[in-house]
Enzyme design. Structure first.
Site, short mmCIF file in Angstrom:
data_model
loop_
_atom_site.label_atom_id
_atom_site.label_comp_id
_atom_site.label_asym_id
_atom_site.label_seq_id
_atom_site.Cartn_x
_atom_site.Cartn_y
_atom_site.Cartn_z
N GLY A 42 0.82 -1.20 0.00
CA GLY A 42 0.00 0.00 0.00
C GLY A 42 0.86 1.24 0.00
N GLY A 43 0.20 2.39 0.16
CA GLY A 43 0.92 3.64 0.15
C GLY A 43 1.88 3.80 1.30
N LYS B 79 2.41 -5.38 8.71
CA LYS B 79 2.63 -4.23 7.83
C LYS B 79 3.88 -3.49 8.31
CE LYS B 79 -0.75 -1.33 6.60
NZ LYS B 79 -1.70 -0.19 6.70
N ASP C 124 -10.51 7.79 5.29
CA ASP C 124 -9.73 7.20 4.20
C ASP C 124 -10.37 5.88 3.77
OD1 ASP C 124 -7.70 7.38 2.37
OD2 ASP C 124 -6.21 6.40 3.62
#
Length: 298
Positions: free
Chosen positions: A33-34, A52, A149
């Site tokens: 992801g970003g 993550k 988001d």
């Protein structure tokens, strides 16, 4: 195994994460992801999780990490991903989540399978799951939580395609938005304009990119509506259900906040479109009417 706890989240030792991910080998990457890569972590025969690794540095990245740990240490709901723990190793930050075997909604829709695993009814179930998660944040958290988001990469799917909201790094409590939050305010086109900039500035900056400006003509015209449905499911749903979903979508993207429905109203509009066995109230007793019926042979 763990070095301590913060709320319901444990503090993991870095060496443990390194061993569980086989030193963060590429073969263990689940997605990217970003904010960084997500790795499969096998701690023992029964304990599988997703780790993550956050790549960002600086105050913003630190604030998002702390925000994520803070919110998910306190929030417990069936449609919000569980944070099992976290790790701080030098400048690098790690978040350990429950394993979501079907990845993100984005991966399912736009990855190799191109959405083929997601039937119309499964997509409606995912929409209801997301609405239930949002209803919990808006109506049952005190003060209410604004995610800011919400997009397909941040909707995760478990082995039965139950959906859970993730990535609370940009979340705020209702009433705290101000100009200092602009740089932490999420993705253009997904966050309500009043939580990003003054509405006039928002429309001037993003008219050509905003979802409802492109889709509104199709959403509000029943003859054009089937044209914007994913081809994978275009001929599989009851048209009346499609019209109802479009009507809800049009209400949800109204520029004026007071015209938008509460998430509770959205939820109760969608539940009747989801079969009982998938958590809704629809009783499927006969085949659905296809969008393009077979021509008569008589």
């Amino acid at each position: 195994m763990m070095a301590g706890k913060k709320g319901s989240a444990s503090v993991f030792e870095y060496q443990l994460l390194e061993a569980a991910t086989n030193k963060f080998q590429e073969s263990n990457i689940l997605g990217e992801g970003g904010s960084g890569r997500v790795y499969k972590a096998q701690f023992d025969e029964k304990f599988l999780a997703a780790v993550k690794r956050l790549d960002g540095t600086g105050q913003d990245a630190e604030r998002e990490f702390e925000n994520e740990v803070d919110w998910l240490s306190k929030i417990r709901h069936q449609n919000i991903v569980s944070l099992l723990g976290y790790c701080i190793h030098g400048e690098t930050r790690f978040l350990v989540y429950e394993m979501m075997h079907n990845g993100s909604l984005e991966t399912q829709l736009h990855g190799p399978s191109n959405g083929s695993a997601l039937t119309w009814h499964l997509r409606m179930k995912i929409a209801v799951d997301v609405a239930r998660g949002l209803e919990y944040l808006h109506e049952h958290c005190n003060p209410p939580v604004i995610h800011r988001d919400l997009k397909s990469p941040n909707i995760l799917l478990d082995s039965s395609f139950s959906a859970k909201l993730s990535d609370f790094g940009l979340a705020i409590t209702a009433g705290t938005q101000n100009k200092n939050n602009i740089k932490l305010s999420g993705t253009l086109g997904y966050v309500a304009p009043e939580y990003l900039l003054d509405a006039s500035e928002f429309w001037e900056l993003n008219t050509s990119h905003h979802f409802d400006m492109q889709a509104m003509p199709q959403l509000t015209d029943r003859s054009k509506l089937p044209n914007i449905v994913d081809p994978v499911i275009r001929n599989t749903m009851d048209l009346k259900h499609l019209y109802q979903v479009a009507a809800v979508a049009v209400l949800c993207v109204q520029p004026e906040p007071s015209y938008r429905p509460l998430i509770t109203d959205v939820l109760h509009s969608l539940i009747p479109l989801v079969p009982v066995e998938l958590g809704g109230s629809l009783r499927v007793t006969e085949p659905v009417n296809p969008v393009c019926p077979e021509p008569s042979r008589h």
